[in-house]
Motif scaffolding. Structure first.
Motif, PDB file in Angstrom:
ATOM      1  N   THR A   1      46.589   6.791 -23.169  1.00  0.00           N
ATOM      2  CA  THR A   1      47.885   6.285 -23.612  1.00  0.00           C
ATOM      3  C   THR A   1      48.076   4.831 -23.186  1.00  0.00           C
TER       4      THR A   1
ATOM      5  N   ILE B   1      45.984   2.580 -25.452  1.00  0.00           N
ATOM      6  CA  ILE B   1      46.593   2.457 -26.774  1.00  0.00           C
ATOM      7  C   ILE B   1      47.772   1.490 -26.729  1.00  0.00           C
ATOM      8  N   LEU B   2      48.640   1.641 -25.738  1.00  0.00           N
ATOM      9  CA  LEU B   2      49.796   0.755 -25.616  1.00  0.00           C
ATOM     10  C   LEU B   2      49.370  -0.689 -25.374  1.00  0.00           C
ATOM     11  N   TYR B   3      48.345  -0.896 -24.568  1.00  0.00           N
ATOM     12  CA  TYR B   3      47.837  -2.240 -24.311  1.00  0.00           C
ATOM     13  C   TYR B   3      47.300  -2.857 -25.597  1.00  0.00           C
ATOM     14  N   ASN B   4      46.557  -2.073 -26.352  1.00  0.00           N
ATOM     15  CA  ASN B   4      46.003  -2.544 -27.615  1.00  0.00           C
ATOM     16  C   ASN B   4      47.123  -2.934 -28.586  1.00  0.00           C
ATOM     17  N   LYS B   5      48.121  -2.091 -28.711  1.00  0.00           N
ATOM     18  CA  LYS B   5      49.241  -2.380 -29.610  1.00  0.00           C
ATOM     19  C   LYS B   5      49.996  -3.631 -29.165  1.00  0.00           C
ATOM     20  N   LEU B   6      50.223  -3.763 -27.869  1.00  0.00           N
ATOM     21  CA  LEU B   6      50.958  -4.903 -27.348  1.00  0.00           C
ATOM     22  C   LEU B   6      50.199  -6.204 -27.570  1.00  0.00           C
ATOM     23  N   THR B   7      48.917  -6.228 -27.271  1.00  0.00           N
ATOM     24  CA  THR B   7      48.142  -7.454 -27.470  1.00  0.00           C
ATOM     25  C   THR B   7      48.052  -7.796 -28.955  1.00  0.00           C
ATOM     26  N   SER B   8      47.947  -6.790 -29.801  1.00  0.00           N
ATOM     27  CA  SER B   8      47.921  -7.026 -31.238  1.00  0.00           C
ATOM     28  C   SER B   8      49.250  -7.620 -31.697  1.00  0.00           C
ATOM     29  N   PHE B   9      50.333  -7.086 -31.218  1.00  0.00           N
ATOM     30  CA  PHE B   9      51.666  -7.573 -31.573  1.00  0.00           C
ATOM     31  C   PHE B   9      51.853  -9.016 -31.109  1.00  0.00           C
TER      32      PHE B   9
END
Length: 64
Positions: free
Chosen positions: A40, A43-51
């Motif tokens: 989890t 996933i959150l790190y990936n979403k945040l860096t992408s954002f």
């Protein structure tokens, strides 16, 4: 709740430490929780860096 696992002693329940008792009784369950937490977090790190990278590439609106 289902009655399949013995509850922790009352003192631990009142101190909100039932999780610690269960961890001592069933230490292998922590592996599943740890893996879930790591997954989890990734996933959150990936979403945040992408954002954040998407927002860097957007043109900023400067006042005229």
């Amino acid at each position: 709740m289902s009655g399949q696992v013995k509850r922790s002693p009352l003192a631990l329940r009142k101190a909100h430490l039932e999780w610690a008792y269960r961890l001592l009784i069933h230490p292998r369950r922590m592996d599943k929780a740890k893996n879930s937490f790591v997954f989890t977090t990734l996933i959150l790190y990936n979403k945040l860096t992408s954002f954040l990278s998407l927002n860097k590439n957007r043109p900023s609106h400067s006042p005229d």
